[in-house]
Write a protein that holds these residues in place. Structure first.
Motif, mmCIF file in Angstrom:
data_model
loop_
_atom_site.group_PDB
_atom_site.id
_atom_site.type_symbol
_atom_site.label_atom_id
_atom_site.label_comp_id
_atom_site.label_asym_id
_atom_site.label_seq_id
_atom_site.Cartn_x
_atom_site.Cartn_y
_atom_site.Cartn_z
ATOM 1 N N GLU A 11 0.839 -1.200 0.000
ATOM 2 C CA GLU A 11 0.000 0.000 0.000
ATOM 3 C C GLU A 11 0.871 1.246 0.000
ATOM 4 O O GLU A 11 2.004 1.238 0.473
ATOM 5 N N LYS A 36 3.546 -0.067 -2.776
ATOM 6 C CA LYS A 36 2.639 -0.623 -3.801
ATOM 7 C C LYS A 36 3.375 -0.654 -5.124
ATOM 8 O O LYS A 36 3.128 0.134 -6.038
ATOM 9 N N ASP A 56 -2.861 -4.544 -4.832
ATOM 10 C CA ASP A 56 -3.725 -4.034 -5.888
ATOM 11 C C ASP A 56 -3.382 -4.707 -7.219
ATOM 12 O O ASP A 56 -2.231 -5.067 -7.453
ATOM 13 N N ASP A 63 2.689 -5.549 -12.280
ATOM 14 C CA ASP A 63 1.351 -5.553 -11.707
ATOM 15 C C ASP A 63 1.139 -6.850 -10.940
ATOM 16 O O ASP A 63 2.035 -7.706 -10.871
ATOM 17 N N ILE A 85 -6.699 -6.885 -5.085
ATOM 18 C CA ILE A 85 -7.701 -5.834 -4.909
ATOM 19 C C ILE A 85 -7.860 -5.048 -6.213
ATOM 20 O O ILE A 85 -6.869 -4.693 -6.847
ATOM 21 N N SER A 86 -9.106 -4.786 -6.585
ATOM 22 C CA SER A 86 -9.344 -4.045 -7.827
ATOM 23 C C SER A 86 -10.482 -3.050 -7.657
ATOM 24 O O SER A 86 -11.442 -3.306 -6.925
ATOM 25 N N GLY A 87 -10.351 -1.941 -8.327
ATOM 26 C CA GLY A 87 -11.442 -0.963 -8.356
ATOM 27 C C GLY A 87 -12.354 -1.174 -9.541
ATOM 28 O O GLY A 87 -13.290 -0.408 -9.750
ATOM 29 N N LYS A 108 -13.288 -3.145 -4.753
ATOM 30 C CA LYS A 108 -13.443 -1.999 -3.854
ATOM 31 C C LYS A 108 -14.823 -1.378 -4.050
ATOM 32 O O LYS A 108 -15.337 -1.370 -5.161
#
Length: 259
Positions: A11, A36, A56, A63, A85-87, A108
Motif C-alpha cells: 500500500e 505498492k 492491488d 502488476d 484488490i481491484s477498483g 473496492k
C-alpha cells in the motif's frame, strides 16, 4: 483459534492503511508492509515468507498478475495466498488474475473484517489440507443487497410480491442516503417508482401491503428483534418509513463496525 498468519500488504504511504485500527492483529495476523510496487512485493515475499499477500491489481513496476506469475515460477519461494484488490468489476481481468494464482479477487470498496475472515478461512483450510475454493469477494453494493434480502426473508416478507422489491430498494437507498428517509413521499417513493416504471402511490401501497403480510405471517421473535418497541408497546405495525429506517439504521451500524 488464532494462528498468527503472516500477511504482506502492499500500500502507498500516506493512504488509509488496511491496519490503521489494529484489526489484523485482532484477527490473528502478523502484518508486514511494502510499497505498492510489484518489485517491492516480490522482495517482501523473499524477506518475510508471508502466508498471504494483499495487493492491488495495478501497481508500478510489475502488476499483480506479473508478481504472481514470477513467484509461481520460482522453486525457492513458498507460494502465499494471493489476494488481489481491484477498483474494476471486470470479468476478463478477474479471470486473468485467478488463472495467474489469485485466491481471491476483491472489488473496492470492501469490508476489511469480511476480507480477513475469508483469508483466515482459506489459510486454515490449507493447513488442514481441506479443499477450499477462493473466488470473487462481492463489492459493497452486492453485499448490501444480499444482506437486505436475507433480512426481508427472516422478517417474512414474501419475495413474489412487488412490495418486497420496493422495500429492498428503499432500504438500500436509505443506507446510502440517510436523509432520504425524511422525505419519503417527495424523494424516496418517486425514486423507487422511477426504477420500476410505476407510480409513487403504488410503491407506497405495495410496501404497506408487504409490511402487513410480514406482520401477520412473520416470525414473532424475529420481528421482536427488529421492532421490539412496537410489539411491546402495542403500537401496531410500523409505518413504512419506520420499517425502512430501522433496518437501514441497523445496517449502517453494522457497516461502521465492519469498516
Amino acid at each position: 483459534m488464532k494462528n498468527n498468519f503472516k500477511v504482506l500488504i502492499a500500500e502507498d504511504t500516506g493512504t488509509a492503511r488496511l491496519n490503521n485500527d489494529g484489526l489484523l492483529e485482532k484477527k490473528g495476523f502478523r502484518p508486514f508492509f511494502c510499497e505498492k510496487n510489484g518489485d517491492s512485493v516480490i522482495k517482501g515475499i523473499e524477506k518475510t515468507e508471508p502466508d498471504a499477500v494483499i495487493m492491488d491489481v495495478f501497481m508500478s513496476g510489475l502488476d499483480a498478475i506479473g508478481v504472481m506469475r514470477s513467484v509461481s515460477s520460482r522453486k525457492d519461494l513458498k507460494i502465499p495466498v494471493f489476494v488481489v484488490i481491484s477498483g474494476f468489476n471486470n470479468s476478463e481481468l478477474e479471470k486473468e488474475a485467478m488463472s495467474a494464482g489469485a485466491a481471491y479477487y476483491v472489488i473496492k470498496p470492501y469490508h476489511k473484517e469480511y476480507l480477513l475472515d475469508r483469508i483466515s478461512e482459506f489459510l486454515n483450510s490449507r493447513m488442514e489440507d481441506v479443499p477450499h475454493t477462493g473466488g470473487k469477494i462481492l463489492n459493497f453494493d452486492d453485499e448490501m443487497e444480499m444482506t437486505v434480502t436475507s433480512i426481508l426473508h427472516q422478517i417474512g416478507v414474501p419475495a413474489h410480491i412487488k412490495g418486497y422489491h420496493y422495500l429492498r430498494t428503499s432500504i438500500i437507498m436509505s443506507v446510502k442516503r440517510p436523509d432520504i428517509i425524511n422525505a419519503v413521499t417527495k424523494q424516496l417513493y418517486p425514486s423507487v417508482a422511477v426504477q420500476y416504471s410505476t407510480t409513487p402511490s403504488r410503491v407506497e401501497r405495495a410496501i404497506r401491503h408487504a409490511i402487513e403480510v410480514a406482520w401477520d405471517r412473520g416470525d414473532v421473535d424475529v420481528l421482536d428483534s427488529y421492532f421490539g418497541y412496537t410489539i411491546h408497546n402495542s403500537r401496531g405495525k410500523p409505518t413504512n418509513s419506520e420499517f425502512i429506517a430501522m433496518i437501514a439504521d441497523r445496517m449502517r451500524l453494522k457497516n461502521k463496525l465492519a469498516a
